[in-house]
Structures are given as structure tokens and as C-alpha cells.
Design a protein around this motif. Structure first.
Motif, mmCIF file in Angstrom:
data_model
loop_
_atom_site.group_PDB
_atom_site.id
_atom_site.type_symbol
_atom_site.label_atom_id
_atom_site.label_comp_id
_atom_site.label_asym_id
_atom_site.label_seq_id
_atom_site.Cartn_x
_atom_site.Cartn_y
_atom_site.Cartn_z
ATOM 1 N N ARG A 1 14.000 4.986 -0.627
ATOM 2 C CA ARG A 1 14.474 6.222 0.002
ATOM 3 C C ARG A 1 14.281 6.175 1.515
ATOM 4 O O ARG A 1 15.094 6.716 2.268
ATOM 5 N N ARG A 2 13.177 5.536 1.968
ATOM 6 C CA ARG A 2 12.972 5.387 3.407
ATOM 7 C C ARG A 2 14.030 4.455 4.026
ATOM 8 O O ARG A 2 14.551 4.715 5.111
ATOM 9 N N VAL A 3 14.345 3.373 3.287
ATOM 10 C CA VAL A 3 15.308 2.398 3.822
ATOM 11 C C VAL A 3 16.703 2.993 3.856
ATOM 12 O O VAL A 3 17.501 2.708 4.760
ATOM 13 N N MET A 4 17.039 3.827 2.881
ATOM 14 C CA MET A 4 18.382 4.403 2.841
ATOM 15 C C MET A 4 18.669 5.257 4.059
ATOM 16 O O MET A 4 19.828 5.497 4.404
ATOM 17 N N TRP B 1 9.096 1.183 -6.025
ATOM 18 C CA TRP B 1 10.128 0.659 -5.135
ATOM 19 C C TRP B 1 11.077 1.758 -4.678
ATOM 20 O O TRP B 1 11.671 1.662 -3.602
ATOM 21 N N GLY B 2 11.246 2.769 -5.506
ATOM 22 C CA GLY B 2 12.123 3.853 -5.095
ATOM 23 C C GLY B 2 11.606 4.580 -3.875
ATOM 24 O O GLY B 2 12.396 5.123 -3.080
ATOM 25 N N LYS B 3 10.281 4.599 -3.693
ATOM 26 C CA LYS B 3 9.695 5.299 -2.560
ATOM 27 C C LYS B 3 10.121 4.664 -1.236
ATOM 28 O O LYS B 3 10.551 5.341 -0.299
ATOM 29 N N ILE B 4 10.011 3.343 -1.189
ATOM 30 C CA ILE B 4 10.443 2.677 0.041
ATOM 31 C C ILE B 4 11.951 2.609 0.118
ATOM 32 O O ILE B 4 12.535 2.564 1.204
ATOM 33 N N ALA C 1 0.824 -1.204 0.000
ATOM 34 C CA ALA C 1 0.000 0.000 0.000
ATOM 35 C C ALA C 1 0.861 1.257 0.000
ATOM 36 O O ALA C 1 0.555 2.247 -0.681
ATOM 37 N N PHE C 2 1.974 1.226 0.733
ATOM 38 C CA PHE C 2 2.861 2.389 0.804
ATOM 39 C C PHE C 2 3.514 2.669 -0.545
ATOM 40 O O PHE C 2 3.754 3.827 -0.903
ATOM 41 N N MET C 3 3.792 1.610 -1.329
ATOM 42 C CA MET C 3 4.463 1.788 -2.625
ATOM 43 C C MET C 3 3.481 2.038 -3.754
ATOM 44 O O MET C 3 3.858 1.999 -4.928
ATOM 45 N N GLY C 4 2.212 2.303 -3.420
ATOM 46 C CA GLY C 4 1.266 2.678 -4.453
ATOM 47 C C GLY C 4 0.426 1.541 -4.963
ATOM 48 O O GLY C 4 -0.145 1.642 -6.059
#
Length: 327
Positions: free
Chosen positions: A142-145, A137-140, A110-113
Motif C-alpha cells: 500500500r505504501r509503494v502504490m 506484504w500488503g502493508k508495504i 521490521a515494517f512488515m511485522g
């Protein structure tokens, strides 16, 4: 730059050293066994801090490991540590419920759209996109980085991203397999009275071979045992003759021309044994292995022109079991 001759590595820097000091190896094994013992204790409650301390101790020991045996102990220790950590992670509780992997994956999608989570799952509305666009996947990423810049491998992903709850099928009574009584087969019952008692054929046949030898002075072993009508009975004749030779009732000699001769004789008495011992001799038993196959049987028949057996052909043995005969 290494200070050792010709630039070779120092012994203490070697990853593998088969000549490692035995006392140092014993100390390493004692250290690893102590760590294993603490993990294997069923009554011990391992906290994250305690496991971290044990891992640090294992890392300190591993700096001196230079042989496969100690490396195996180190690997086994980390396998146990990982298992304990995995068990503790499954038992983690957040609020009133335990850690749910499926729920975590649903929230990530849900968080990744991806799709909107169920209504009973709380989520930040600003982090959820309602369109059907591919997962961002880039959205999560950036959070993981913000926590780690280590590239994750696909092997660490657990389970599919699309979760479908499995529903159990209603219990159904399995149809019983009906067996046809006519198709059943039972093993044949053998009772004691069904087995026809026969006399000892081996003893009878040995006596028959002895009687044949009593009628001749000396005879070639092949002329005696070969039955041109049956290879199997030729083998049996050699078997029966071996009993007579073992009991010293038949002598086997090699003639000057190389021919193997057998003849009946009297076994040595106790007086003969005493006389031989007085002369400094002993009566020794010798064993011989005779190779006899079908090619030898055919060759002997041809070489010695054997047309009739010296030992009469015996009727085929038959055994009665129940109402059937077996040959």
C-alpha cells in the motif's frame, strides 16, 4: 488504415528494414558513437540530469533504428548507463553513512511485522509490530502504490530477507604438505654424449634400393617394394624409391597391360634439356600419390606370390638414450 497498396505497412513504419538509407544509418551510428564517447571519458563526472539528457537523446535515435547493428549500439549504451547509475547509487550517502542495502532490508522486514530491528536503528514505533506473525506484504504494498502501480518482479529483489552477518574464522596456519623424497620423480636427463650418433639411415637405404635396381632390367613396383615379412618396411621401401624417382635416377612407366614398371635410368643432362628446349619441348616433373595400406600389402603378396623380398629386410633401428635403448 494504411494508405499503402493492399494494406501493407509503410517502409518508414517497419521495425526491421534491411534496405534502410545508408546515410541515415551512418548518422545513427555517429550519434550513438558520440554518446558512447561521452560515457567512456574517464575524466567526466556524470550527473543524474546529464544521464537523463543522454537517455532522451538515445530514445530519439532509437526511433529510427531498423537494423541489428544500430540496435546493438543502443543496447550497449544503455548497459553503460545502467552501470554508471548503479555505481552512483552505491555511492549515495545519507547523513554520515553510505547507502546500506542490508540496513534497508532489515527496516523493511521490521515494517512488515517481522523482528524488531537492533536498538541502534531508529524507526517509527507505530510502524513496527513485535509479534511473530508472517510478513505483511500488503502493508508495504500500500505504501509503494502511492508512488507506483507497476507490479514488481521477483527478479528485482536483491539478497535474502534474513540477513546474517558473516564472521571470519580466525587465521590458522595451514599445515604444510610434507613430501616424501622417495616418491619424487625427476625427468631423465639427456646429455649430448648420451645420444649415440648413427649414420644417415635414409641415405643408406636409398642407395641400397638403387643397387637392387641396377641388378634387374625392369621389375614390377610391387615385386620390388613389397616385403612379405614386414608391412612397415614395405612402406619405407616406397619412401626410399620416391627419392630415386624424384632425382630421375629411376623411371616409372605403365606397361600396355596396365602393369606398373620401374627401372634404373640415367638422369637427363644439361645437353638433353637444351635439346628438348630447342625442339619446343620441356622436361616436366610429375607427381603421383600412391595409396598403400595393409590390405593392399596383403593383396599384393597373394597376387604376385611374393615369398622373399627383393630389398633385403633391414634390422630394426635402435637408439640409445642414457642407459636405455629405444627401438
Amino acid at each position: 488504415m494504411s494508405s499503402s497498396p493492399q494494406g501493407s505497412p509503410r517502409k518508414e513504419d517497419l521495425v526491421y528494414d534491411p534496405d534502410q538509407d545508408p546515410e541515415e544509418k551512418r548518422q545513427l551510428r555517429r550519434g550513438y558513437r558520440s554518446l558512447h564517447k561521452t560515457l567512456d571519458d574517464p575524466k567526466a563526472v556524470h550527473t543524474a540530469e546529464e544521464l537523463g539528457i543522454k537517455v532522451e537523446q538515445a530514445n530519439h535515435l532509437f526511433q529510427k533504428v531498423k537494423n541489428p547493428q544500430e540496435a546493438t549500439l543502443d543496447s550497449s549504451f544503455f548497459v553503460k548507463t545502467t552501470t554508471i547509475n548503479s555505481t552512483k547509487a552505491r555511492g549515495l550517502k545519507f547523513g554520515t553513512g553510505s547507502f546500506d542495502v542490508d540496513d534497508l532490508v532489515t527496516r523493511l522486514v521490521a515494517f512488515m511485522g517481522g523482528y524488531r530491528p537492533p536498538e541502534d536503528v531508529s524507526s517509527d514505533a507505530s510502524d513496527i509490530e513485535e509479534d511473530d506473525s508472517p510478513l505483511d506484504w500488503g502493508k508495504i504494498g500500500r505504501r509503494v502504490m502511492a508512488k507506483s502501480r507497476r507490479v514488481p518482479a521477483m527478479g528485482f529483489m536483491l539478497g535474502p530477507l534474513s540477513i546474517e552477518q558473516k564472521q571470519r574464522a580466525p587465521n590458522k596456519q595451514r599445515a604444510r604438505l610434507e613430501k616424501n623424497k622417495n616418491d619424487e620423480r625427476r625427468p631423465q636427463e639427456i646429455r649430448e654424449e648420451d645420444i649415440a650418433r648413427a649414420e644417415n639411415e635414409t641415405t643408406k637405404n636409398v642407395a641400397m634400393v638403387a643397387a637392387v635396381l641396377d641388378r634387374v632390367e625392369k621389375i614390377n613396383i610391387f615385386r620390388l617394394v613389397i616385403n612379405p615379412e614386414s608391412f612397415a618396411q614395405s612402406v619405407e621401401n616406397i619412401f626410399h624409391l620416391s627419392f630415386l624417382i624424384h632425382d630421375a635416377k629411376v623411371s616409372l612407366e605403365i606397361a600396355e597391360n596396365g602393369e606398373t614398371i620401374v627401372f634404373a635410368c640415367d638422369p637427363p643432362s644439361d645437353a638433353d634439356r637444351e635439346t628438348a628446349m630447342a625442339d619446343g619441348n620441356t622436361l616436366l616433373k610429375r607427381q603421383m600419390i600412391l595409396e598403400f595400406d595393409e590390405d593392399t600389402w596383403k593383396a599384393a603378396i597373394k597376387v604376385f606370390n611374393i615369398t622373399e623380398p627383393y630389398i633385403p629386410t633391414r634390422p630394426r633401428a635402435r637408439t640409445r638414450i642414457g642407459d636405455k635403448w629405444y627401438g
